[in-house]
Motif scaffolding. Structure first.
Motif, short mmCIF file in Angstrom:
data_model
loop_
_atom_site.label_atom_id
_atom_site.label_comp_id
_atom_site.label_asym_id
_atom_site.label_seq_id
_atom_site.Cartn_x
_atom_site.Cartn_y
_atom_site.Cartn_z
N TYR A 81 -0.04 -9.81 6.12
CA TYR A 81 -0.04 -10.05 4.55
C TYR A 81 -1.66 -10.11 3.98
N GLY A 82 -2.38 -11.06 4.77
CA GLY A 82 -3.81 -11.23 4.40
C GLY A 82 -4.69 -10.00 4.67
N VAL A 83 -4.43 -9.47 5.97
CA VAL A 83 -4.97 -8.27 6.29
C VAL A 83 -4.83 -6.96 5.23
N ALA A 84 -3.40 -7.00 4.78
CA ALA A 84 -3.01 -6.01 3.94
C ALA A 84 -3.74 -6.17 2.29
N MET A 85 -3.89 -7.47 2.13
CA MET A 85 -4.58 -7.76 0.80
C MET A 85 -5.96 -7.62 1.01
#
Length: 371
Positions: A81-85
């Motif tokens: 999720y952090g990489v996607a954001m």
């Protein structure tokens, strides 16, 4: 490090995929307890992790896959999720980041409450809040830097185009000025030729010797006019005349200004007025640059060699091998190159061991030395 990852994008993508896959396998067990484990979490983790390969080109789709992995399979992948954001912030606008943040947090928060009740809401807000803040800040910083670098490159390209255009305009203006000057020479020679021809006709019967000399002089002027006219063809003119001057007063002027100039000549001066102008303007421009930029020179040597091809060398022994920062537009050197090129010559300007040097070579033709 930045250069290394830029040269190896696939390696970086592979590391991100592997890390997200490994951390996703045990995230449910570590955060929510073994009873929350997903029987087919391996497949979901693999799909979510592999989707990160398209995080640069399709950040919206990657974020949707990550959120769907959590909602549909209860598969909590905080790192993914952090990489996607981060990817959304780095490759899309601020409005897209805001919409993606609010939308994903609402969906994931609702799923957390549904799955774990309100007891898990505090942990969710803490964990995902830190993830969102860190990812968005880093991504926004990368995006800002990328836009800044792109703006610098665009500006540099624009400045290069402007400089090239200024150079062409300066060359065109100098050609126009030279063309006007040559036109004046040709017109002057033709006027004298007409007068000589009229005089030769008038005294042909009375004084044949005088008439012959007038015709010979007219022929010499005609050859010079034809030579200048060939150089004039194809060049437009709208500049101001450039009449050659005497070098001695010019050098004396720079001496009075404080420049220790030494003038040395070898061989007879060139006959052609055009070549005289090139010599005069070359010395004038080189001495002007020496007066501006030479650092306390003890000698500025003007060496004129007329014994073969005309060689003009203006050197100074100012300290250092690099001139002071130029405040001009470099049009003086452009003008010198255009003038020398008109006569088939070359111009070299640059640093030497100590000081600066300007050298011009002009090949002589038979017409240039003929009287």
């Amino acid at each position: 490090m930045r250069a290394f990852w830029a040269r190896h994008p696939r390696l970086g993508s592979g590391i991100v995929v592997v890390l997200c896959f490994v951390t996703g396998l045990g995230s449910d067990v570590l955060l929510w307890g073994p009873e929350r484990g997903n029987p087919w979490g391996l497949t979901v983790n693999a799909v979510v992790a592999l989707s990160l390969l398209w995080r640069r080109s399709l950040p919206w789709a990657v974020l949707a896959v990550v959120v769907a992995g959590d909602v549909l399979a209860g598969n909590t992948q905080v790192l993914a999720y952090g990489v996607a954001m981060y990817s959304l912030a780095a490759h899309r606008s601020l409005h897209a980041v805001t919409a993606g943040t609010l939308g994903s947090l609402l969906v994931l928060g609702a799923e957390t409450v549904h799955r774990s009740g309100r007891d898990g809401l505090g942990t969710f807000l803490f964990l995902y809040g830190i993830t969102v803040i860190g990812s968005v800040l880093v991504g926004a910083n990368v995006a800002t830097r990328r836009r800044y670098v792109r703006a610098l490159l665009d500006r540099a390209a624009q400045l290069a185009r402007e400089k090239e255009q200024e150079g062409r305009l300066a060359a065109a203006r100098e050609r126009a000025r030279i063309a006007h000057d040559l036109h004046d020479i040709v017109a002057h020679n033709l006027t004298i030729m007409v007068r000589l021809a009229d005089g030769a006709t008038a005294v042909a019967d009375v004084d044949p010797q005088r008439s012959r000399k007038a015709v010979e002089r007219a022929a010499a002027l005609g050859r010079e006019a034809m030579k200048d006219m060939r150089r004039l063809l194809g060049v437009l003119h709208d500049g101001s005349p450039d009449v050659p001057g005497d070098l001695e007063p010019l050098v004396e002027t720079f001496r009075i200004a404080g420049l220790p100039v030494t003038l040395r000549r070898r061989g007879p001066d060139p006959v052609s007025p055009g070549l005289q102008r090139v010599v005069f303007r070359t010395v004038q421009e080189a001495l002007t640059n020496a007066l501006r930029y030479a650092d306390h020179p003890t000698e500025v040597l003007v060496d004129l060699d007329y014994t073969g091809p005309i060689r003009i060398a203006v050197t100074d022994d100012g300290r250092g091998t690099t001139p002071a920062p130029s405040v001009g537009s470099e049009q003086g050197l452009i003008a010198l190159r255009e003038r020398a090129a008109l006569y088939g010559g070359t111009v070299e300007a640059g640093p030497r061991a100590v000081g600066w040097a300007v050298r011009v070579t002009l090949p002589l033709s038979t017409e240039d030395t003929d009287e």
